[in-house]
Design a protein around this motif. Structure first.
Motif, mmCIF file in Angstrom:
data_model
loop_
_atom_site.group_PDB
_atom_site.id
_atom_site.type_symbol
_atom_site.label_atom_id
_atom_site.label_comp_id
_atom_site.label_asym_id
_atom_site.label_seq_id
_atom_site.Cartn_x
_atom_site.Cartn_y
_atom_site.Cartn_z
ATOM 1 N N ALA A 123 44.061 45.572 41.227
ATOM 2 C CA ALA A 123 43.799 45.752 42.653
ATOM 3 C C ALA A 123 44.640 44.794 43.488
ATOM 4 O O ALA A 123 45.178 45.169 44.540
ATOM 5 C CB ALA A 123 42.309 45.550 42.937
ATOM 6 N N HIS A 124 44.766 43.546 43.020
ATOM 7 C CA HIS A 124 45.606 42.574 43.719
ATOM 8 C C HIS A 124 47.067 43.028 43.727
ATOM 9 O O HIS A 124 47.753 42.944 44.762
ATOM 10 C CB HIS A 124 45.490 41.199 43.054
ATOM 11 C CG HIS A 124 44.336 40.392 43.553
ATOM 12 N ND1 HIS A 124 44.296 39.831 44.810
ATOM 13 C CD2 HIS A 124 43.158 40.062 42.956
ATOM 14 C CE1 HIS A 124 43.158 39.175 44.975
ATOM 15 N NE2 HIS A 124 42.442 39.302 43.866
ATOM 16 N N PHE A 139 36.537 44.444 34.128
ATOM 17 C CA PHE A 139 36.489 44.166 35.571
ATOM 18 C C PHE A 139 37.596 43.194 35.970
ATOM 19 O O PHE A 139 38.200 43.323 37.041
ATOM 20 C CB PHE A 139 35.127 43.587 35.949
ATOM 21 C CG PHE A 139 34.013 44.595 35.933
ATOM 22 C CD1 PHE A 139 34.290 45.951 35.981
ATOM 23 C CD2 PHE A 139 32.694 44.188 35.858
ATOM 24 C CE1 PHE A 139 33.271 46.886 35.959
ATOM 25 C CE2 PHE A 139 31.670 45.110 35.840
ATOM 26 C CZ PHE A 139 31.954 46.464 35.895
ATOM 27 N N SER A 140 37.862 42.217 35.118
ATOM 28 C CA SER A 140 38.926 41.260 35.403
ATOM 29 C C SER A 140 40.288 41.956 35.435
ATOM 30 O O SER A 140 41.112 41.688 36.327
ATOM 31 C CB SER A 140 38.919 40.157 34.341
ATOM 32 O OG SER A 140 39.980 39.258 34.545
ATOM 33 N N GLN A 161 40.820 45.133 36.088
ATOM 34 C CA GLN A 161 40.845 45.971 37.284
ATOM 35 C C GLN A 161 41.073 45.126 38.534
ATOM 36 O O GLN A 161 41.743 45.571 39.480
ATOM 37 C CB GLN A 161 39.534 46.741 37.396
ATOM 38 C CG GLN A 161 39.364 47.826 36.340
ATOM 39 C CD GLN A 161 38.015 48.498 36.407
ATOM 40 O OE1 GLN A 161 37.019 47.896 36.828
ATOM 41 N NE2 GLN A 161 37.942 49.749 35.984
ATOM 42 N N HIS A 162 40.516 43.924 38.557
ATOM 43 C CA HIS A 162 40.706 43.024 39.700
ATOM 44 C C HIS A 162 42.176 42.642 39.844
ATOM 45 O O HIS A 162 42.725 42.628 40.956
ATOM 46 C CB HIS A 162 39.847 41.780 39.490
ATOM 47 C CG HIS A 162 39.788 40.876 40.686
ATOM 48 N ND1 HIS A 162 39.196 41.224 41.876
ATOM 49 C CD2 HIS A 162 40.262 39.608 40.870
ATOM 50 C CE1 HIS A 162 39.299 40.240 42.741
ATOM 51 N NE2 HIS A 162 39.938 39.242 42.160
ATOM 52 N N ARG A 163 42.832 42.363 38.712
ATOM 53 C CA ARG A 163 44.260 42.029 38.751
ATOM 54 C C ARG A 163 45.078 43.219 39.261
ATOM 55 O O ARG A 163 45.991 43.057 40.065
ATOM 56 C CB ARG A 163 44.733 41.650 37.347
ATOM 57 C CG ARG A 163 44.223 40.311 36.851
ATOM 58 C CD ARG A 163 44.802 40.004 35.476
ATOM 59 N NE ARG A 163 46.258 39.938 35.523
ATOM 60 C CZ ARG A 163 47.025 39.969 34.437
ATOM 61 N NH1 ARG A 163 46.472 40.101 33.244
ATOM 62 N NH2 ARG A 163 48.341 39.891 34.565
#
Length: 576
Positions: free
Chosen positions: A243-244, A236-237, A239-241
């Protein structure tokens, strides 16, 4: 980019569909740019014409309106056609790549890549191969279409003002060359990390699912689930990066588009083509807006290029690997009579380990039957792996019918040998397809006959008949039924050499006797090598060999070994 070259070369097999997809994509982009340009000019020109009663009487509303409708339909049809053609070609390409990958993978196991986990191989075969569709859809096609679309847009503007066309074309070309480098640099590390983390969580999840029963029994479920949750949080981390970074790339693209629009408006403000201010200014502005659609796919293409390269590296590790066993120089094609000979064979899995087999010598005439008896780990199954040429011995020689094993072509060797083991691999497929692994050309009648010979005729008499779905690993069947499926395959294959690797292991005594009875009925006239650590069915053997620590401790017939009162006799006494 060198990692992607082997996959780019596969495009020659589907060049027509892929080229047609790019032509349709180009037509769609040109229709979109033309639609915006014509619409912008039409609205502005209509507004100007409406200010003058005289001009409004001579203004042609029909032709531009018809052009807008035509370009709208062309854009919609082109988008649909491009998606159908390019995705169909990509799926064909992935099919070819998956088959090609499996052909390269199969000879590497269990030798070169025997230490790879099943989940890792599955991830490469499915997820990494799927990632290769981005090479065409997000890399090759957008770049080729982008270059051609920039030329087309510049040509449209050049018809009215060559200077503006040159500036617009230069700016778009610069963006097409610079933005991919920026997006690639920004996304390389995080997208590669994302690909690695996806593989890690798939491996962890598959291990958890396959070993769930053991984890529950031994109290390890909570600990393993905690580790799985930690892998998920890391994913998830990542994927979060991403997305940013995706948002940042989109913002940068919008900023460049807005800046270019302001520049073109400022340059065209005094008129287009040397004329005074007129609706052509709107045409230039809307053409610039439409041209930015050319660059939109570029952001995603190079943003995830690192992920695609990571997948390509993992695939190339398989595609470029050399198998331990090489059949390329093998010439002998058979036929096979069934005589087997091991001559002073030595083997070990690597140089740091002791010899698994040491000076093993064994000779079987065609039609003879031999049992190899010994405890687990003494080297019995390794003999069969050498005979089926999963490995080659470091010393000594193995022959079939007097022909060295390394001279047999792979297809001829596989046709000469049938293996029945304690583990019968069944695919998540129909009964028909699982049986046809042994004989692809077999008819349903032949399959039913084989089932009846192993007392499984009722499976082919169900409502689904040969379409009966067996489930993953044959979960619809009992352990005894799965073993019988393995014997049915042996009957269908009907090779002159039959290798039995503990086929009754783990079965109850009644089922064991039934399986042995079926095997004895099938092995008449065949050369049989029977691997076991149980003293069952040995009286029917022509030879019995007692194996200890990679060597034959005793050899002879069943009765002769009993009369000698050696190691074999002691084993019989223990169960007597």
């Amino acid at each position: 980019m060198r990692d992607l070259m082997p996959f780019l070369r596969l495009y020659r097999y589907h060049w027509f569909e892929l080229s047609l997809g790019m032509v349709l994509a180009l037509a769609t982009v040109c229709a979109a740019v033309g639609l915006l340009s014509l619409s912008g000019w039409f609205i502005s020109a209509a507004a100007v014409a409406g200010l003058s009663p005289l001009a409004s009487q001579f203004f042609n509303y029909m032709l531009p309106a018809g052009g807008v409708r035509g370009l709208s339909m062309a854009r919609t049809a082109g988008r649909w056609g491009e998606r159908v053609v390019s995705h169909n070609a990509t799926f064909k390409l992935l099919t070819r790549l998956r088959v090609y990958f499996f052909e390269k993978l199969a000879p590497l196991i269990p030798g070169t890549l025997g230490d790879l986990r099943d989940a890792d191989i599955l991830n490469r075969l499915i997820s990494d191969v799927d990632a290769m569709d981005q090479v065409y859809l997000r890399l090759v096609s957008p770049m080729v279409v982008g270059v051609l679309a920039i030329l087309a847009t510049s040509g449209l503007i050049a018809f009215f003002d060559p200077a503006l066309a040159l500036i617009l074309g230069a700016c778009l070309t610069a963006l097409l060359l610079i933005l991919p480098v920026i997006f690639y640099r920004l996304g390389k590390a995080p997208s590669s990390a994302l690909a690695d983390q996806k593989m890690a969580i798939r491996v962890r999840l598959m291990d958890w699912l396959q070993g769930h029963a053991e984890l529950v029994l031994f109290g390890g479920e909570a600990r393993y689930r905690q580790a799985l949750n930690q892998e998920q949080r890391v994913l998830f981390s990542a994927q979060h990066r991403m997305a940013h970074l995706t948002g940042l790339a989109s913002a940068l693209l919008l900023l460049c588009g807005g800046t270019l629009l302001v520049l073109m408006l400022w340059l065209a403000a005094d008129g287009v083509g040397g004329h005074e201010q007129n609706p052509l200014i709107a045409l230039v502005a809307f053409s610039t807006l439409g041209a930015m659609e050319i660059l939109m796919p570029v952001a995603g293409a190079f943003h995830f290029l690192g992920q695609t390269q990571t997948a390509a590296k993992r695939l190339n590790a398989i595609l470029n690997a050399k198998p331990d066993v090489d059949f390329s120089q093998s010439q002998f094609t058979g036929p096979c009579q069934g005589a087997i000979a091991f001559d002073a064979v030595n083997y070990r899995y690597n140089a740091q380990q002791p010899w698994v087999l040491s000076q093993c010598t064994l000779s079987l005439k065609a039609g003879e039957k031999a049992a190899i008896l010994g405890q687990t780990g003494c080297g019995k199954s390794t003999l069969l792996k050498l005979l089926t040429r999963q490995y080659d011995p470091q010393q000594g020689q193995i022959t079939i019918d007097g022909i060295a094993l390394d001279q047999w072509q792979e297809s001829a060797l596989r046709q000469a040998i049938t293996v029945v083991s304690q583990r019968v691999d069944l695919l998540n497929d129909t009964l028909r397809d699982n049986l046809r692994l042994a004989k692809p050309e077999a008819t349903d009648a032949q399959l039913q006959q084989a089932l009846e010979q192993v007392e499984l005729g009722y499976l082919g008499e169900t409502e689904q008949k040969m379409n009966l779905w067996l489930g993953e690993g044959g979960r619809q069947l009992s352990g005894g039924e799965r073993r019988r499926i393995g014997i049915a395959r042996a009957i269908l294959h009907n090779a002159p050499i039959l290798l039995l690797d503990e086929p009754t292991e783990g079965l109850d005594r009644r089922t064991e006797q039934q399986i042995l009875k079926l095997l004895q009925a099938h092995w008449q006239g065949k050369t049989v090598l029977y691997i076991t650590h149980r003293l069952v069915g040995l009286a029917q053997m022509d030879q019995v060999h007692v194996m200890e620590q990679g060597q034959f401790a005793e050899s002879g017939s069943h009765q002769a070994l009993l009369d000698a009162k050696g190691r074999y006799w002691q084993l019989w006494q223990q169960i007597g």
